[in-house]
Motif scaffolding. Sequence first.
Motif, PDB file in Angstrom:
ATOM      1  N   ASN A  38       9.527   2.650   1.985  1.00  0.00           N
ATOM      2  CA  ASN A  38       9.884   3.978   2.911  1.00  0.00           C
ATOM      3  C   ASN A  38       8.654   4.674   3.425  1.00  0.00           C
ATOM      4  OD1 ASN A  38      12.639   3.809   2.615  1.00  0.00           O
ATOM      5  ND2 ASN A  38      12.574   4.227   0.552  1.00  0.00           N
ATOM      6  N   GLY A  39       7.484   4.056   3.246  1.00  0.00           N
ATOM      7  CA  GLY A  39       6.270   4.568   3.468  1.00  0.00           C
ATOM      8  C   GLY A  39       5.572   4.015   4.791  1.00  0.00           C
ATOM      9  N   ARG A  85      -4.287   3.544  -9.484  1.00  0.00           N
ATOM     10  CA  ARG A  85      -4.500   4.320  -8.033  1.00  0.00           C
ATOM     11  C   ARG A  85      -4.779   5.824  -8.590  1.00  0.00           C
ATOM     12  NH1 ARG A  85       0.911   2.115  -5.012  1.00  0.00           N
ATOM     13  NH2 ARG A  85      -0.340   0.591  -3.650  1.00  0.00           N
ATOM     14  N   SER A  86      -4.177   6.512  -9.333  1.00  0.00           N
ATOM     15  CA  SER A  86      -4.511   7.718  -9.837  1.00  0.00           C
ATOM     16  C   SER A  86      -5.490   7.884 -10.805  1.00  0.00           C
ATOM     17  CB  SER A  86      -3.148   8.357 -10.255  1.00  0.00           C
ATOM     18  OG  SER A  86      -2.931   8.021 -11.638  1.00  0.00           O
ATOM     19  N   GLN A  99      10.802   0.124 -14.237  1.00  0.00           N
ATOM     20  CA  GLN A  99      10.955  -0.321 -12.996  1.00  0.00           C
ATOM     21  C   GLN A  99      11.788  -1.837 -12.890  1.00  0.00           C
ATOM     22  OE1 GLN A  99       7.284   0.274 -10.942  1.00  0.00           O
ATOM     23  NE2 GLN A  99       7.075   2.165 -11.395  1.00  0.00           N
ATOM     24  N   GLU A 151       0.766  -1.382   0.030  1.00  0.00           N
ATOM     25  CA  GLU A 151       0.087   0.103   0.049  1.00  0.00           C
ATOM     26  C   GLU A 151       0.868   1.203   0.007  1.00  0.00           C
ATOM     27  OE1 GLU A 151      -2.673  -0.363   3.237  1.00  0.00           O
ATOM     28  OE2 GLU A 151      -3.278  -2.398   2.637  1.00  0.00           O
ATOM     29  N   LEU A 152       1.932   1.288   0.753  1.00  0.00           N
ATOM     30  CA  LEU A 152       2.751   2.548   0.950  1.00  0.00           C
ATOM     31  C   LEU A 152       4.275   2.325   0.739  1.00  0.00           C
ATOM     32  CD1 LEU A 152       1.427   2.771   4.631  1.00  0.00           C
ATOM     33  CD2 LEU A 152       0.614   4.188   2.857  1.00  0.00           C
ATOM     34  N   MET A 211       6.365  -2.130  -6.362  1.00  0.00           N
ATOM     35  CA  MET A 211       6.695  -1.116  -5.303  1.00  0.00           C
ATOM     36  C   MET A 211       8.183  -1.169  -5.084  1.00  0.00           C
ATOM     37  SD  MET A 211       3.682   0.105  -4.486  1.00  0.00           S
ATOM     38  CE  MET A 211       4.237   0.968  -3.150  1.00  0.00           C
ATOM     39  N   MET A 246       6.764   6.496 -10.619  1.00  0.00           N
ATOM     40  CA  MET A 246       7.110   6.665  -9.211  1.00  0.00           C
ATOM     41  C   MET A 246       6.121   7.236  -8.207  1.00  0.00           C
ATOM     42  SD  MET A 246      10.351   5.525  -9.154  1.00  0.00           S
ATOM     43  CE  MET A 246      10.796   6.376  -7.902  1.00  0.00           C
ATOM     44  N   PHE A 271       1.548   6.549  -4.001  1.00  0.00           N
ATOM     45  CA  PHE A 271       0.502   7.371  -4.238  1.00  0.00           C
ATOM     46  C   PHE A 271      -0.132   7.353  -2.607  1.00  0.00           C
ATOM     47  CE2 PHE A 271      -3.701   8.712  -5.992  1.00  0.00           C
ATOM     48  CZ  PHE A 271      -2.935   9.629  -6.808  1.00  0.00           C
ATOM     49  N   ASN A 272      -0.164   6.459  -1.960  1.00  0.00           N
ATOM     50  CA  ASN A 272      -0.770   6.461  -0.622  1.00  0.00           C
ATOM     51  C   ASN A 272       0.094   6.997   0.369  1.00  0.00           C
ATOM     52  OD1 ASN A 272      -3.405   5.038  -1.593  1.00  0.00           O
ATOM     53  ND2 ASN A 272      -2.283   3.153  -1.612  1.00  0.00           N
ATOM     54  N   GLN A 290      10.574  -2.160  -6.547  1.00  0.00           N
ATOM     55  CA  GLN A 290      11.697  -1.791  -8.157  1.00  0.00           C
ATOM     56  C   GLN A 290      11.405  -0.190  -8.226  1.00  0.00           C
ATOM     57  OE1 GLN A 290       9.785  -4.646 -10.489  1.00  0.00           O
ATOM     58  NE2 GLN A 290      11.661  -5.887 -10.693  1.00  0.00           N
ATOM     59  N   ALA A 291      10.110   0.241  -7.696  1.00  0.00           N
ATOM     60  CA  ALA A 291      10.100   1.744  -7.921  1.00  0.00           C
ATOM     61  C   ALA A 291      11.114   2.431  -6.977  1.00  0.00           C
ATOM     62  CB  ALA A 291       8.708   2.304  -7.650  1.00  0.00           C
ATOM     63  N   GLU A 292      11.074   1.747  -5.838  1.00  0.00           N
ATOM     64  CA  GLU A 292      11.931   2.470  -4.612  1.00  0.00           C
ATOM     65  C   GLU A 292      13.610   1.889  -4.759  1.00  0.00           C
ATOM     66  OE1 GLU A 292       9.094   0.944  -1.422  1.00  0.00           O
ATOM     67  OE2 GLU A 292       9.213   3.184  -0.661  1.00  0.00           O
ATOM     68  N   ARG A 342      15.309  -2.045 -13.330  1.00  0.00           N
ATOM     69  CA  ARG A 342      16.365  -1.715 -12.239  1.00  0.00           C
ATOM     70  C   ARG A 342      16.720  -2.835 -11.625  1.00  0.00           C
ATOM     71  NH1 ARG A 342      12.804   3.446  -9.813  1.00  0.00           N
ATOM     72  NH2 ARG A 342      14.060   4.709 -10.555  1.00  0.00           N
ATOM     73  N   GLY A 395      -7.968  -2.963  -1.428  1.00  0.00           N
ATOM     74  CA  GLY A 395      -7.364  -1.650  -0.866  1.00  0.00           C
ATOM     75  C   GLY A 395      -6.400  -0.981  -1.897  1.00  0.00           C
ATOM     76  N   GLN A 396      -6.650  -1.006  -3.088  1.00  0.00           N
ATOM     77  CA  GLN A 396      -5.791  -0.670  -4.126  1.00  0.00           C
ATOM     78  C   GLN A 396      -4.279  -0.940  -3.671  1.00  0.00           C
ATOM     79  OE1 GLN A 396      -5.607   4.279  -3.385  1.00  0.00           O
ATOM     80  NE2 GLN A 396      -6.241   3.530  -5.231  1.00  0.00           N
ATOM     81  N   GLN A 443      -0.381   0.264 -10.778  1.00  0.00           N
ATOM     82  CA  GLN A 443      -0.081   1.718 -10.136  1.00  0.00           C
ATOM     83  C   GLN A 443      -1.122   2.624 -10.849  1.00  0.00           C
ATOM     84  OE1 GLN A 443       4.204   1.890 -10.654  1.00  0.00           O
ATOM     85  NE2 GLN A 443       4.661   0.077  -9.452  1.00  0.00           N
ATOM     86  N   ALA A 455      16.376   3.248  -3.170  1.00  0.00           N
ATOM     87  CA  ALA A 455      16.317   3.838  -1.772  1.00  0.00           C
ATOM     88  C   ALA A 455      15.878   2.930  -0.762  1.00  0.00           C
ATOM     89  CB  ALA A 455      15.231   5.068  -1.802  1.00  0.00           C
TER      90      ALA A 455
END
Lengths: 194, 194
Positions: A29-30, A174-175, B171, A25-26, A109, B109, B114-115, A111-113, B174, A101-102, A171, A116
């Motif tokens: 790093n969320g 979500r938007s 992604q 979900e987050l 997730m 990204m 998003f959440n 791979q996007a981060e 990576r 919950g999307q 992804q 980091a």
Amino acid sequence: MSAATTVQRDTKREILDAAEAMIQELGYNGFSYQHIADLLGIKNAAVHYHFRSKADLGAEVIERYRRRFQRWAEQLEVQRKGVHAKLEAFFQIYYDLSNNGQRACPAGMLQAEFNAIPEEVREATRGLMIDLQEWLTGLLAQGREAGAFRFPGEPADQAVVIAATLQGALQIARSCGPERFDAAVAQLKRQLAG
Amino acid sequence: MSAATTVQRDTKREILDAAEAMIQELGYNGFSYQHIADLLGIKNAAVHYHFRSKADLGAEVIERYRRRFQRWAEQLEVQRKGVHAKLEAFFQIYYDLSNNGQRACPAGMLQAEFNAIPEEVREATRGLMIDLQEWLTGLLAQGREAGAFRFPGEPADQAVVIAATLQGALQIARSCGPERFDAAVAQLKRQLAG
DNA sequence: GTCTATAGGGAGATAGAC
DNA sequence: GTCTATCTCCCTATAGAC
């Protein structure tokens, strides 16, 4: 004796479950140990007792997910599912994420981060992503040989497109709304039907 | 008089450039004002002078990206590019990201995170994603009508698949290597060639 | 296994001097 | 416009009692 294994690991499993949901979900790093502790009604020191560092926890979440996927794939073989049913079952994994919950694919997730997150988590993510692609590649090769799927080029290349579409569409949903994910899956099916 | 506009905004532009690069590489939750300040050789208070909050900065990065994309699209019209050249130019945007320090699409990204990002950044991201899809949808409709592209279903659905594939493949690249991205784009082209 | 308490650091953000 | 200084909060992680 079955109770011994069950009772013993309750908190550890709950932490893994919570961390997995939060990564989906987050992102890595969320969320924090505090979020997990609050959710389970314990203190953050108790979380550290089960997983010395957040990097350990993240890596274990992904390793468990990999094992679960392997068992899932083995089950499909045991049930002697056809290639269409297998692909449908694979899509269903992502469909469930979208409707729960999307959430997004944990590999997507992380791979996007990717730049980091700790090295251990990166390695686990890479392993999961390779497993997913190898499974898909095998299915596509088998399905095309059987005349069930139609696509140009190599099965491995088509596998990347499908894996990327599923991750990306979760992804985008979500938007732009969950119907975008549904549309992407429907379009993938149309393409494979030729 | 041309110097007036140029000199005046140097730092502000440099901050936007740095933030954009960091969002593409690390994500919104992967960078801080301190990182930007260190990179530009200034103090974090100076960054706050130009962008009151991190949410403002994030939203402005995306809004600028949107405007840049709109200008890019207008330029293609001015140059009277054909549908194949337009699609190729679109792919090139992502190709450049892949070759520039394994960056990802900023929309991708922020949709992953998003959440876990501020509302203002979410809104900007949604707008960018809609712009990208609308442009792609128009191109696909025009291209199929002209006999240049072949695909089943609606142009809007094919547009989601292409957008999701590009984001997802960047992604995946990576963890699995840049050749996976190249393979995905090549496969997309084969599909559209029918 | 879980707690209290706390170390040590980095985050976003602001006040006020220059 | 940029600085120093600082506030407040949250993060990961550990020590030691229970």
